[in-house]
Design an enzyme around this catalytic site. Structure first.
Site, PDB file in Angstrom:
ATOM      1  N   CYS A 162       0.810  -1.226   0.000  1.00  0.00           N
ATOM      2  CA  CYS A 162       0.000   0.000   0.000  1.00  0.00           C
ATOM      3  C   CYS A 162       0.840   1.271   0.000  1.00  0.00           C
ATOM      4  O   CYS A 162       0.312   2.361  -0.221  1.00  0.00           O
ATOM      5  CB  CYS A 162      -0.928   0.019   1.207  1.00  0.00           C
ATOM      6  SG  CYS A 162      -2.285  -1.130   1.016  1.00  0.00           S
TER       7      CYS A 162
HETATM    8  N1  COA Z   1     -20.585  -9.241   7.165  1.00  0.00           N
HETATM    9  C1  COA Z   1     -21.142  -9.324   8.389  1.00  0.00           C
HETATM   10  N2  COA Z   1     -20.433  -9.547   9.509  1.00  0.00           N
HETATM   11  C2  COA Z   1     -19.108  -9.714   9.386  1.00  0.00           C
HETATM   12  C3  COA Z   1     -18.457  -9.651   8.147  1.00  0.00           C
HETATM   13  C4  COA Z   1     -19.243  -9.391   7.011  1.00  0.00           C
HETATM   14  N3  COA Z   1     -18.717  -9.299   5.774  1.00  0.00           N
HETATM   15  N4  COA Z   1     -17.140  -9.836   8.322  1.00  0.00           N
HETATM   16  C5  COA Z   1     -16.947 -10.016   9.631  1.00  0.00           C
HETATM   17  N5  COA Z   1     -18.146  -9.964  10.295  1.00  0.00           N
HETATM   18  C6  COA Z   1     -18.396 -10.118  11.720  1.00  0.00           C
HETATM   19  C7  COA Z   1     -17.351 -11.016  12.362  1.00  0.00           C
HETATM   20  O1  COA Z   1     -17.737 -12.361  12.257  1.00  0.00           O
HETATM   21  C8  COA Z   1     -17.352 -10.504  13.785  1.00  0.00           C
HETATM   22  O2  COA Z   1     -18.423 -11.059  14.471  1.00  0.00           O
HETATM   23  P1  COA Z   1     -18.292 -11.480  16.027  1.00  0.00           P
HETATM   24  O3  COA Z   1     -18.029 -10.196  16.749  1.00  0.00           O
HETATM   25  O4  COA Z   1     -19.607 -12.085  16.307  1.00  0.00           O
HETATM   26  O5  COA Z   1     -17.126 -12.420  16.081  1.00  0.00           O
HETATM   27  C9  COA Z   1     -17.633  -9.011  13.648  1.00  0.00           C
HETATM   28  O6  COA Z   1     -18.246  -8.844  12.360  1.00  0.00           O
HETATM   29  C10 COA Z   1     -16.408  -8.144  13.724  1.00  0.00           C
HETATM   30  O7  COA Z   1     -15.399  -8.667  12.833  1.00  0.00           O
HETATM   31  P2  COA Z   1     -13.981  -8.037  12.691  1.00  0.00           P
HETATM   32  O8  COA Z   1     -13.212  -8.786  11.638  1.00  0.00           O
HETATM   33  O9  COA Z   1     -13.346  -7.907  14.026  1.00  0.00           O
HETATM   34  O10 COA Z   1     -14.369  -6.602  12.077  1.00  0.00           O
HETATM   35  P3  COA Z   1     -13.684  -5.205  12.233  1.00  0.00           P
HETATM   36  O11 COA Z   1     -14.594  -4.324  12.957  1.00  0.00           O
HETATM   37  O12 COA Z   1     -12.266  -5.309  12.689  1.00  0.00           O
HETATM   38  O13 COA Z   1     -13.648  -4.696  10.711  1.00  0.00           O
HETATM   39  C11 COA Z   1     -12.102  -4.501   8.890  1.00  0.00           C
HETATM   40  C12 COA Z   1     -12.954  -5.409   9.720  1.00  0.00           C
HETATM   41  C13 COA Z   1     -11.273  -5.333   7.941  1.00  0.00           C
HETATM   42  C14 COA Z   1     -12.997  -3.564   8.093  1.00  0.00           C
HETATM   43  C15 COA Z   1     -11.195  -3.645   9.805  1.00  0.00           C
HETATM   44  O14 COA Z   1     -10.546  -4.458  10.734  1.00  0.00           O
HETATM   45  C16 COA Z   1     -10.143  -2.879   9.061  1.00  0.00           C
HETATM   46  O15 COA Z   1     -10.405  -2.147   8.130  1.00  0.00           O
HETATM   47  N6  COA Z   1      -8.877  -2.975   9.511  1.00  0.00           N
HETATM   48  C17 COA Z   1      -7.776  -2.302   8.891  1.00  0.00           C
HETATM   49  C18 COA Z   1      -7.623  -2.841   7.554  1.00  0.00           C
HETATM   50  C19 COA Z   1      -6.531  -2.280   6.776  1.00  0.00           C
HETATM   51  O16 COA Z   1      -6.253  -1.131   6.787  1.00  0.00           O
HETATM   52  N7  COA Z   1      -5.876  -3.119   6.069  1.00  0.00           N
HETATM   53  C20 COA Z   1      -4.864  -2.689   5.234  1.00  0.00           C
HETATM   54  C21 COA Z   1      -5.052  -3.325   3.942  1.00  0.00           C
HETATM   55  S1  COA Z   1      -3.921  -2.631   2.902  1.00  0.00           S
END
Ligand code: COA
Length: 379
Positions: A162
């Site tokens: 990135c």
């Molecule tokens: N639809 C519905 N629910 C979902 C889901 C989806 N597509 N994906 C995950 N969930 C659920 C999970 O199962 C979890 O449920 P639980 O609490 O019952 O276990 C809950 O949502 C939270 O999941 P989590 O993975 O912890 O979500 P989050 O709030 O951390 O968000 C991201 C996920 C990826 C959006 C976030 O972590 C993020 O953006 N992080 C930084 C990413 C980044 O910058 N990456 C760099 C790439 S270059």
């Protein structure tokens, strides 16, 4: 004694952007994903019942928007991505004498940057193709882009995930400072749809496709309106929290069963927690070295991965919650476009700044890698 070495100051002369015509909304994406989940669970009903196969869970539009801020993403190949039996982009393989797809979109963005700067290709000295994945090992994508544009000199590829574009900008700026080049194109064709696992509920909504170009030049030849590069800073810290194991030593095709690690995988929560403080501190430290009061940074063009991350970083840097004017968002319609994200934000939201205004282009992502480029508008 008089210093006879001429001073070369690097500036950003112009930027360019290519946006694919097709876009996928969260609604379309989730409908396709949930149809895949339903089919999977039906096909494996007995095994799921017997506890041998895990049932998959549906995705949701509300979750995606709340967790990431993403509402839609542009892609180069919409139909197969949304087909629950394929869920990956598809292109006809092109013969070697045809421009390859990454070069094609890179060239469009580059031409726009050259046009905006009033620069002819023959006046450019180098092309860096800076992106988070290359479609082949060699010849370098940059050399193909160079040839297609009619640029003499040299080109090479660089990948810092990135942060590829900001690392490319510093590299180009260093060539200018050293007097090795007067005009360098940093091209970032990001076809991230090819390394996203569209069947993975945790990440299927994250990425989008795009290409950007940044023309870094010696102030001496730059157009009247340009962006002085006040300073750049790069940082890398090894982490497995964002990883893609695809490579020429791996035989498994990324889409084959059991090869999910040959596509993008991440520990999103850990990334969030670890990267926000690292980047905020890096920006504040660098601003201090450049004698810039962070509160006076007119605009932050931040990497576009997650709206929550950007909110927190901007708040720590500016000392208050940033509004859209101070920290513009493009990830709502583009998704995460890897290294191109902060460049899209800069490209689309910089014309209105006044001469003398200071801004920051900032990237962060896999590696971990982070890059800052402090700029000041000159007109
Ligand atoms: N639809 C519905 N629910 C979902 C889901 C989806 N597509 N994906 C995950 N969930 C659920 C999970 O199962 C979890 O449920 P639980 O609490 O019952 O276990 C809950 O949502 C939270 O999941 P989590 O993975 O912890 O979500 P989050 O709030 O951390 O968000 C991201 C996920 C990826 C959006 C976030 O972590 C993020 O953006 N992080 C930084 C990413 C980044 O910058 N990456 C760099 C790439 S270059």
């Amino acid at each position: 004694m008089q210093d006879l070495q001429p001073t070369h100051r690097p500036v950003i002369s112009a930027t360019g952007l290519f946006t694919p015509a097709e876009s996928i909304t969260n609604e379309e994406l989730v409908a396709s994903f949930n149809s895949f989940v339903e089919r999977h669970n039906q096909r494996h009903a007995e095994a799921i019942e017997a506890g041998e196969v895990e049932a998959l869970h549906p995705s949701s539009v509300e979750f995606i928007e709340k967790a990431s801020g993403i509402k839609a993403r542009h892609v180069m190949s919409k139909e197969p991505i949304l087909d629950p039996e394929i869920m990956a982009p598809r292109w006809d393989e092109r013969p070697d004498d045809q421009l390859s797809i990454m070069a094609e979109i890179g060239v469009i963005a580059a031409r726009q940057a050259l046009e905006r700067a009033g620069r002819k290709p023959e006046d450019v000295d180098a092309v860096l193709c800076a992106a988070s994945n290359m479609q082949r090992a060699y010849p370098a994508m940059a050399i193909e882009i160079q040839e297609a544009l009619g640029i003499e000199g040299f080109g090479f590829d660089m990948n810092v995930a990135c942060s590829s574009a900001t690392f490319g900008i510093q590299t180009a700026a260093d060539y200018v400072r050293a007097g090795n080049a007067k005009s360098v194109l940093v091209v970032s064709p990001e076809i991230t749809s090819g390394h996203l696992n569209w069947r993975d509920r945790d990440s299927h909504f994250i990425f989008g496709d795009v290409a950007t170009a940044v023309l870094v030049e010696d102030e001496a030849i730059a157009p009247k309106e340009h962006w002085e590069i006040l300073g750049t800073k790069l940082k890398t810290v090894f982490s497995n929290n964002i990883r893609n194991n695809f490579g020429f030593l791996n035989r498994a095709h990324p889409e084959s069963a059991g090869a999910a690690d040959k596509l993008f995988v991440q520990e999103g929560r850990k990334v969030f927690k670890e990267v926000v403080p690292m980047v905020a501190q890096m920006i504040v430290d660098e601003a201090s070295k450049l004698q810039i009061d962070p509160a006076n940074i007119r605009r932050l063009w931040l990497h576009q991965a997650n709206a929550g991350m950007n909110r927190l970083i901007a708040q720590r840097v500016l000392g208050h919650e940033a509004d859209e004017d101070e920290s513009p968002t493009v990830l709502d319609t583009y998704g995460n476009t890897s290294s191109a994200g902060s460049i899209i934000a800069f490209h689309q939201h910089s014309d209105d700044l006044e001469p003398g205004d200071t801004g920051l282009i900032c990237s962060f992502g896999a590696g971990y890698s982070a890059g800052t480029v402090f700029v000041r508008k000159v007109a």
